[in-house]
Design an enzyme around this catalytic site. Structure first.
Site, PDB file in Angstrom:
ATOM      1  N   HIS A  32      14.235   6.852  -2.348  1.00 38.82           N
ATOM      2  CA  HIS A  32      13.663   7.667  -1.268  1.00 38.82           C
ATOM      3  C   HIS A  32      12.151   7.803  -1.437  1.00 38.82           C
ATOM      4  O   HIS A  32      11.385   7.545  -0.495  1.00 38.82           O
ATOM      5  CB  HIS A  32      14.317   9.055  -1.273  1.00 38.82           C
ATOM      6  CG  HIS A  32      13.808   9.967  -0.203  1.00 38.82           C
ATOM      7  ND1 HIS A  32      14.435  10.114   1.009  1.00 38.82           N
ATOM      8  CD2 HIS A  32      12.711  10.787  -0.163  1.00 38.82           C
ATOM      9  CE1 HIS A  32      13.754  10.973   1.761  1.00 38.82           C
ATOM     10  NE2 HIS A  32      12.704  11.402   1.065  1.00 38.82           N
ATOM     11  N   GLU A  33      11.730   8.203  -2.629  1.00 37.36           N
ATOM     12  CA  GLU A  33      10.299   8.388  -2.870  1.00 37.36           C
ATOM     13  C   GLU A  33       9.552   7.060  -2.880  1.00 37.36           C
ATOM     14  O   GLU A  33       8.387   6.987  -2.485  1.00 37.36           O
ATOM     15  CB  GLU A  33      10.075   9.137  -4.186  1.00 37.36           C
ATOM     16  CG  GLU A  33      10.706  10.521  -4.245  1.00 37.36           C
ATOM     17  CD  GLU A  33      10.292  11.426  -3.100  1.00 37.36           C
ATOM     18  OE1 GLU A  33       9.170  11.241  -2.563  1.00 37.36           O
ATOM     19  OE2 GLU A  33      11.083  12.302  -2.715  1.00 37.36           O
ATOM     20  N   HIS A  36       8.481   6.239   0.646  1.00 40.04           N
ATOM     21  CA  HIS A  36       7.233   6.924   0.987  1.00 40.04           C
ATOM     22  C   HIS A  36       6.042   6.242   0.312  1.00 40.04           C
ATOM     23  O   HIS A  36       5.005   5.992   0.941  1.00 40.04           O
ATOM     24  CB  HIS A  36       7.277   8.382   0.508  1.00 40.04           C
ATOM     25  CG  HIS A  36       8.259   9.247   1.236  1.00 40.04           C
ATOM     26  ND1 HIS A  36       8.370   9.265   2.601  1.00 40.04           N
ATOM     27  CD2 HIS A  36       9.158  10.163   0.776  1.00 40.04           C
ATOM     28  CE1 HIS A  36       9.290  10.143   2.959  1.00 40.04           C
ATOM     29  NE2 HIS A  36       9.784  10.698   1.866  1.00 40.04           N
TER      30      HIS A  36
END
Length: 389
Positions: A32-33, A36
């Site tokens: 997820h990170e 980003h």
């Protein structure tokens, strides 16, 4: 010695559950990170911190771009912090931006167009969905799945299906107009439809019939002794090869298609679950928090690596979906603000956004407390402990 052995066994179980929990959650948070992070780098945004976990840093290092890769002691999430972020929630701050030099402002997140900021924010949930699709596709190719036809294998006495006119051997073609391909499709729809009338289209010896049945909300127990409530109609699945049960593996194209469909099914199922809780058709105590996920992770780990990998995919979709909810502090809240900015041709005031973030943070904390309370109460009932929850 008996008490000591039980204590050691209990401690061993806790360690096992904790390790399983980390094996499930860590790759989901990391991906997820990373979504980003990669899109931010692509858009020219300077990243200060890439953190897995919150709180005090256990260990970390700097990469050649100056980003601090760190691991916090509380492994319940993570964050990517940009150069001009006031905090790990990426709340915009004019003061933080004003402290930067003109050269540094070129790498500031707030100075990027709304489209770039939206892409950076959306990249996290999208990365979660892609992770799930990759895992499911590999499982469908190399492990396969049990394909159980949507045929009535048997009827539970005194259950809704028996009274609605179903018979063993009926082939279920559709439910409320949705085509049914396997018995899993039946379970998915019925489980989320307690106390709501469903229309089944059934093929009985070549004749199409329409049967209406309302699933009842009943408590069930899984193989690990966990109790949960779901809608049931009282239809059992076929159980033998003679009844059409088989195990299938798929080629790459079919596997990816099924993986995408499986991911979509989890998302729509999550939406149905939220709607069911809001409309009180489903009890809120079916929700799970960190303790519940840790318990499930440990239980699934006992079934083998493939089962644990499937849980990673499921949790990845769930986290991607939750982060897209339009709640400030979550990715969906940021995207909502950017959508408003695109319509107004200017961003909301910093004060308005600050209020939104505070409300969002309060909602997230209340939900965390609520699901933790549910987990503690359920575990207390399961292990016969009084005074919990």
């Amino acid at each position: 010695m008996g008490i000591i052995d039980q204590g050691i066994g209990g401690l061993g179980s806790l360690v096992f559950y904790a390790v399983a929990f980390l094996l499930v959650l860590t790759p989901v948070v990391f991906i997820h990170e990373l979504g980003h992070f990669l899109v931010a780098r692509w858009c020219g945004v300077k990243v200060k911190d890439f953190s897995i976990g919150f709180g005090r840093e256990i260990f970390g290092f700097h990469d050649r771009h100056g980003t601090r890769w760190r691991f916090g002691w509380l492994p319940l999430g993570g964050y990517v912090k940009f150069l001009d972020d006031e905090n790990s929630a990426s709340a915009p701050s004019r003061e933080a931006l004003d402290r930067l030099t003109p050269a540094e402002r070129e790498g500031a997140f707030q100075n990027k167009p709304a489209s770039a900021r939206a892409a950076i924010v959306a990249a996290g949930p999208i990365a979660n969905f892609l992770l799930a699709i990759v895992i499911y596709a590999l499982m469908f190719m190399f492990i396969g799945e049990q394909a159980t036809p949507p045929r009535v294998g048997g009827l539970v006495p005194n259950a809704p299906a028996a009274g609605a006119g179903f018979k063993p051997g009926d082939l279920i073609v559709s439910i409320d107009g949705e085509a049914i391909e396997s018995f899993t499709d039946i379970l998915r729809i019925v489980s989320a439809s307690a106390n709501r009338a469903l229309t089944f289209e059934v093929n009985r010896d070549g004749t199409l019939l329409q049967l209406k049945v309302t699933p009842e909300l009943r408590e069930s127990t899984d193989r690990f002794g966990n109790k949960f409530k779901r809608g049931i109609v009282g239809i059992s699945a076929p159980s033998t090869p003679a009844q059409g049960v088989e195990f299938k593996r798929y080629g790459p194209v079919e596997a990816v298609w099924r993986a995408v469909r499986q991911t979509y099914t989890i998302i729509t199922g999550s939406l149905s679950g939220i709607y069911g809780i809001i409309t009180q058709r489903m009890p809120a105590d079916q929700l799970r928090g960190p303790l519940g996920i840790a318990e499930i992770s440990g239980q699934v780990a006992t079934l083998g690596p493939a089962a644990l990998l499937g849980l990673v995919a499921f949790i990845s979709v769930a986290i991607g979906f939750i982060n897209l909810l339009p709640v400030p502090v979550l990715d969906g809240g940021h995207l909502l603000f950017y959508a408003i900015e695109a319509v107004r041709r200017r961003p909301l005031s910093e004060r308005t956004q600050e209020i939104g973030f505070r409300i969002g943070l309060a909602l997230v904390l209340l939900l965390f407390i609520f699901v933790t309370f549910i987990d503690v109460r359920r575990l207390g009932e399961k292990f016969g402990l009084t005074g919990l929850g």
